[in-house]
Design a protein around this motif. Structure first.
Motif, PDB file in Angstrom:
ATOM      1  N   VAL A  68     -14.519  24.113   1.724  1.00 22.70           N
ATOM      2  CA  VAL A  68     -13.444  23.320   1.137  1.00 22.70           C
ATOM      3  C   VAL A  68     -12.235  24.229   1.038  1.00 22.70           C
ATOM      4  O   VAL A  68     -12.307  25.312   0.460  1.00 22.70           O
ATOM      5  CB  VAL A  68     -13.824  22.778  -0.257  1.00 22.70           C
ATOM      6  CG1 VAL A  68     -12.650  22.030  -0.889  1.00 22.70           C
ATOM      7  CG2 VAL A  68     -15.056  21.883  -0.159  1.00 22.70           C
ATOM      8  N   LEU A  69     -11.137  23.797   1.624  1.00 23.00           N
ATOM      9  CA  LEU A  69      -9.901  24.574   1.647  1.00 23.00           C
ATOM     10  C   LEU A  69      -8.991  24.088   0.532  1.00 23.00           C
ATOM     11  O   LEU A  69      -8.688  22.901   0.453  1.00 23.00           O
ATOM     12  CB  LEU A  69      -9.201  24.399   2.994  1.00 23.00           C
ATOM     13  CG  LEU A  69      -7.866  25.097   3.171  1.00 23.00           C
ATOM     14  CD1 LEU A  69      -8.076  26.599   3.304  1.00 23.00           C
ATOM     15  CD2 LEU A  69      -7.161  24.567   4.402  1.00 23.00           C
ATOM     16  N   GLY A  70      -8.587  24.985  -0.346  1.00 24.89           N
ATOM     17  CA  GLY A  70      -7.655  24.662  -1.422  1.00 24.89           C
ATOM     18  C   GLY A  70      -6.300  25.247  -1.094  1.00 24.89           C
ATOM     19  O   GLY A  70      -6.169  26.456  -0.950  1.00 24.89           O
ATOM     20  N   MET A  71      -5.298  24.374  -0.942  1.00 23.17           N
ATOM     21  CA  MET A  71      -3.954  24.837  -0.604  1.00 23.17           C
ATOM     22  C   MET A  71      -3.141  25.078  -1.866  1.00 23.17           C
ATOM     23  O   MET A  71      -3.072  24.211  -2.735  1.00 23.17           O
ATOM     24  CB  MET A  71      -3.240  23.794   0.264  1.00 23.17           C
ATOM     25  CG  MET A  71      -3.874  23.594   1.623  1.00 23.17           C
ATOM     26  SD  MET A  71      -3.870  25.064   2.660  1.00 23.17           S
ATOM     27  CE  MET A  71      -2.126  25.275   2.929  1.00 23.17           C
ATOM     28  N   GLU A  72      -2.532  26.245  -1.935  1.00 19.13           N
ATOM     29  CA  GLU A  72      -1.621  26.591  -3.023  1.00 19.13           C
ATOM     30  C   GLU A  72      -2.322  26.496  -4.375  1.00 19.13           C
ATOM     31  O   GLU A  72      -3.520  26.318  -4.455  1.00 19.13           O
ATOM     32  CB  GLU A  72      -0.353  25.737  -2.976  1.00 19.13           C
ATOM     33  CG  GLU A  72       0.339  25.715  -1.617  1.00 19.13           C
ATOM     34  CD  GLU A  72       0.895  27.058  -1.156  1.00 19.13           C
ATOM     35  OE1 GLU A  72       1.110  27.952  -1.987  1.00 19.13           O
ATOM     36  OE2 GLU A  72       1.114  27.220   0.051  1.00 19.13           O
ATOM     37  N   ALA A  73      -1.583  26.615  -5.452  1.00 22.50           N
ATOM     38  CA  ALA A  73      -2.143  26.763  -6.788  1.00 22.50           C
ATOM     39  C   ALA A  73      -2.982  25.579  -7.259  1.00 22.50           C
ATOM     40  O   ALA A  73      -4.123  25.739  -7.684  1.00 22.50           O
ATOM     41  CB  ALA A  73      -1.026  27.043  -7.788  1.00 22.50           C
ATOM     42  N   ARG A  74      -2.445  24.347  -7.202  1.00 25.47           N
ATOM     43  CA  ARG A  74      -3.213  23.203  -7.699  1.00 25.47           C
ATOM     44  C   ARG A  74      -4.425  22.937  -6.812  1.00 25.47           C
ATOM     45  O   ARG A  74      -5.456  22.489  -7.298  1.00 25.47           O
ATOM     46  CB  ARG A  74      -2.330  21.964  -7.813  1.00 25.47           C
ATOM     47  CG  ARG A  74      -1.357  22.079  -8.973  1.00 25.47           C
ATOM     48  CD  ARG A  74      -0.633  20.790  -9.222  1.00 25.47           C
ATOM     49  NE  ARG A  74       0.317  20.543  -8.150  1.00 25.47           N
ATOM     50  CZ  ARG A  74       0.993  19.423  -8.009  1.00 25.47           C
ATOM     51  NH1 ARG A  74       0.838  18.443  -8.857  1.00 25.47           N
ATOM     52  NH2 ARG A  74       1.845  19.269  -7.028  1.00 25.47           N
ATOM     53  N   GLY A  75      -4.287  23.188  -5.533  1.00 28.46           N
ATOM     54  CA  GLY A  75      -5.427  23.025  -4.637  1.00 28.46           C
ATOM     55  C   GLY A  75      -6.553  23.983  -4.968  1.00 28.46           C
ATOM     56  O   GLY A  75      -7.731  23.629  -4.849  1.00 28.46           O
ATOM     57  N   PHE A  76      -6.203  25.195  -5.415  1.00 28.75           N
ATOM     58  CA  PHE A  76      -7.231  26.162  -5.814  1.00 28.75           C
ATOM     59  C   PHE A  76      -8.034  25.612  -6.993  1.00 28.75           C
ATOM     60  O   PHE A  76      -9.255  25.687  -7.030  1.00 28.75           O
ATOM     61  CB  PHE A  76      -6.616  27.482  -6.263  1.00 28.75           C
ATOM     62  CG  PHE A  76      -5.844  28.246  -5.229  1.00 28.75           C
ATOM     63  CD1 PHE A  76      -5.874  27.923  -3.884  1.00 28.75           C
ATOM     64  CD2 PHE A  76      -5.056  29.304  -5.618  1.00 28.75           C
ATOM     65  CE1 PHE A  76      -5.153  28.643  -2.949  1.00 28.75           C
ATOM     66  CE2 PHE A  76      -4.330  30.036  -4.697  1.00 28.75           C
ATOM     67  CZ  PHE A  76      -4.378  29.705  -3.364  1.00 28.75           C
ATOM     68  N   ILE A  77      -7.321  25.070  -7.976  1.00 30.10           N
ATOM     69  CA  ILE A  77      -7.945  24.609  -9.220  1.00 30.10           C
ATOM     70  C   ILE A  77      -8.941  23.492  -8.952  1.00 30.10           C
ATOM     71  O   ILE A  77     -10.025  23.462  -9.529  1.00 30.10           O
ATOM     72  CB  ILE A  77      -6.861  24.149 -10.220  1.00 30.10           C
ATOM     73  CG1 ILE A  77      -6.018  25.342 -10.665  1.00 30.10           C
ATOM     74  CG2 ILE A  77      -7.491  23.454 -11.419  1.00 30.10           C
ATOM     75  CD1 ILE A  77      -4.752  24.952 -11.421  1.00 30.10           C
ATOM     76  N   VAL A  78      -8.597  22.561  -8.096  1.00 26.34           N
ATOM     77  CA  VAL A  78      -9.454  21.410  -7.841  1.00 26.34           C
ATOM     78  C   VAL A  78     -10.502  21.709  -6.774  1.00 26.34           C
ATOM     79  O   VAL A  78     -11.661  21.299  -6.905  1.00 26.34           O
ATOM     80  CB  VAL A  78      -8.602  20.185  -7.441  1.00 26.34           C
ATOM     81  CG1 VAL A  78      -9.471  19.013  -7.060  1.00 26.34           C
ATOM     82  CG2 VAL A  78      -7.659  19.804  -8.587  1.00 26.34           C
ATOM     83  N   ALA A  79     -10.142  22.419  -5.735  1.00 24.93           N
ATOM     84  CA  ALA A  79     -11.058  22.626  -4.608  1.00 24.93           C
ATOM     85  C   ALA A  79     -12.241  23.531  -4.958  1.00 24.93           C
ATOM     86  O   ALA A  79     -13.339  23.318  -4.433  1.00 24.93           O
ATOM     87  CB  ALA A  79     -10.305  23.201  -3.411  1.00 24.93           C
ATOM     88  N   ALA A  80     -12.049  24.499  -5.816  1.00 24.86           N
ATOM     89  CA  ALA A  80     -13.145  25.420  -6.148  1.00 24.86           C
ATOM     90  C   ALA A  80     -14.342  24.696  -6.779  1.00 24.86           C
ATOM     91  O   ALA A  80     -15.475  24.858  -6.310  1.00 24.86           O
ATOM     92  CB  ALA A  80     -12.644  26.545  -7.041  1.00 24.86           C
ATOM     93  N   PRO A  81     -14.152  23.879  -7.821  1.00 23.10           N
ATOM     94  CA  PRO A  81     -15.329  23.182  -8.363  1.00 23.10           C
ATOM     95  C   PRO A  81     -15.905  22.134  -7.410  1.00 23.10           C
ATOM     96  O   PRO A  81     -17.111  21.888  -7.419  1.00 23.10           O
ATOM     97  CB  PRO A  81     -14.831  22.545  -9.663  1.00 23.10           C
ATOM     98  CG  PRO A  81     -13.352  22.552  -9.582  1.00 23.10           C
ATOM     99  CD  PRO A  81     -12.972  23.669  -8.667  1.00 23.10           C
ATOM    100  N   VAL A  82     -15.069  21.531  -6.579  1.00 19.19           N
ATOM    101  CA  VAL A  82     -15.568  20.570  -5.592  1.00 19.19           C
ATOM    102  C   VAL A  82     -16.466  21.297  -4.593  1.00 19.19           C
ATOM    103  O   VAL A  82     -17.567  20.836  -4.278  1.00 19.19           O
ATOM    104  CB  VAL A  82     -14.406  19.837  -4.875  1.00 19.19           C
ATOM    105  CG1 VAL A  82     -14.916  19.069  -3.661  1.00 19.19           C
ATOM    106  CG2 VAL A  82     -13.687  18.898  -5.841  1.00 19.19           C
ATOM    107  N   ALA A  83     -16.021  22.448  -4.119  1.00 17.90           N
ATOM    108  CA  ALA A  83     -16.831  23.240  -3.185  1.00 17.90           C
ATOM    109  C   ALA A  83     -18.165  23.634  -3.819  1.00 17.90           C
ATOM    110  O   ALA A  83     -19.228  23.514  -3.188  1.00 17.90           O
ATOM    111  CB  ALA A  83     -16.062  24.486  -2.747  1.00 17.90           C
ATOM    112  N   TYR A  84     -18.116  24.089  -5.060  1.00 15.56           N
ATOM    113  CA  TYR A  84     -19.339  24.474  -5.772  1.00 15.56           C
ATOM    114  C   TYR A  84     -20.324  23.316  -5.839  1.00 15.56           C
ATOM    115  O   TYR A  84     -21.493  23.456  -5.509  1.00 15.56           O
ATOM    116  CB  TYR A  84     -18.982  24.957  -7.178  1.00 15.56           C
ATOM    117  CG  TYR A  84     -20.184  25.201  -8.044  1.00 15.56           C
ATOM    118  CD1 TYR A  84     -20.973  26.341  -7.866  1.00 15.56           C
ATOM    119  CD2 TYR A  84     -20.538  24.297  -9.031  1.00 15.56           C
ATOM    120  CE1 TYR A  84     -22.090  26.554  -8.658  1.00 15.56           C
ATOM    121  CE2 TYR A  84     -21.642  24.499  -9.823  1.00 15.56           C
ATOM    122  CZ  TYR A  84     -22.421  25.634  -9.631  1.00 15.56           C
ATOM    123  OH  TYR A  84     -23.529  25.844 -10.410  1.00 15.56           O
TER     124      TYR A  84
END
Length: 186
Positions: A68-84
């Protein structure tokens, strides 16, 4: 169950109205006529944040996701738990200009009609950036060296922040064809 249009997950679940209570509208930001959708209240609400992650993960049940690729700051916040939750790797990313072959400049007058077209006819809520991306891809697809090739576009934005802007000021039940909006799009 998750609604799908043309096989793609919708931007928001059909029961996503609960989410609007946790997203703050900031009118005229970053420019006049644009409403910025601030997700910090959502991030600060444990139940809301968990539900938003749960609903995103639900859309990809049964789909093999490697990363799961998280773009920029808000993408990091949401993409990390989704990937997990999906058992996938997480890749935080910023724009890497070293891997970009070409930049195509697109004016709002070019991207707006495409955003409307994709939203109205395809059911994909495309914002101005998405319209610009699709418009640029159409230009690349029209090049003689790309005849017969498939051009894939990943759109970067949804339209929810533009609903109160010029982009949807003339929204009605009728829509134009792509040929009406972009004369050479056939």
């Amino acid at each position: 169950s998750v609604g799908r249009s043309n096989g793609y997950p919708w931007a928001m679940a059909s029961n996503g109205h609960w989410l609007s209570n946790l997203v703050r509208d900031i009118p005229d930001y970053p420019s006049a006529g644009v409403t910025f959708r601030d997700i910090t209240p959502l991030l600060g609400n444990a139940d809301g944040f968990q539900r938003s992650i749960d609903e995103l993960v639900e859309r990809f049940q049964g789909v093999q996701v490697d990363r799961v690729l998280g773009m920029e700051a808000r993408g990091f916040i949401v993409a990390a738990p989704v990937a997990y939750r999906l058992g996938a790797g997480f890749i935080p990313d910023n724009l890497n200009r070293g891997i970009v072959d070409e930049v195509i400049q697109v004016r709002e007058e070019e991207s707006g009609p495409i955003s409307k077209q994709v939203s109205q006819l395809e059911g994909i809520p495309a914002g101005i950036s998405s319209g610009a991306t699709i418009w640029a891809a159409l230009q690349v697809a029209r090049r003689p060296e790309n005849a017969g090739k498939t051009i894939v576009v990943i759109v970067p934005s949804c339209s929810e922040r533009y609903l109160s802007s010029w982009l949807f000021a003339d929204l009605n039940v009728e829509s134009d064809s792509l040929e009406d909006l972009v004369p050479d799009a056939a």
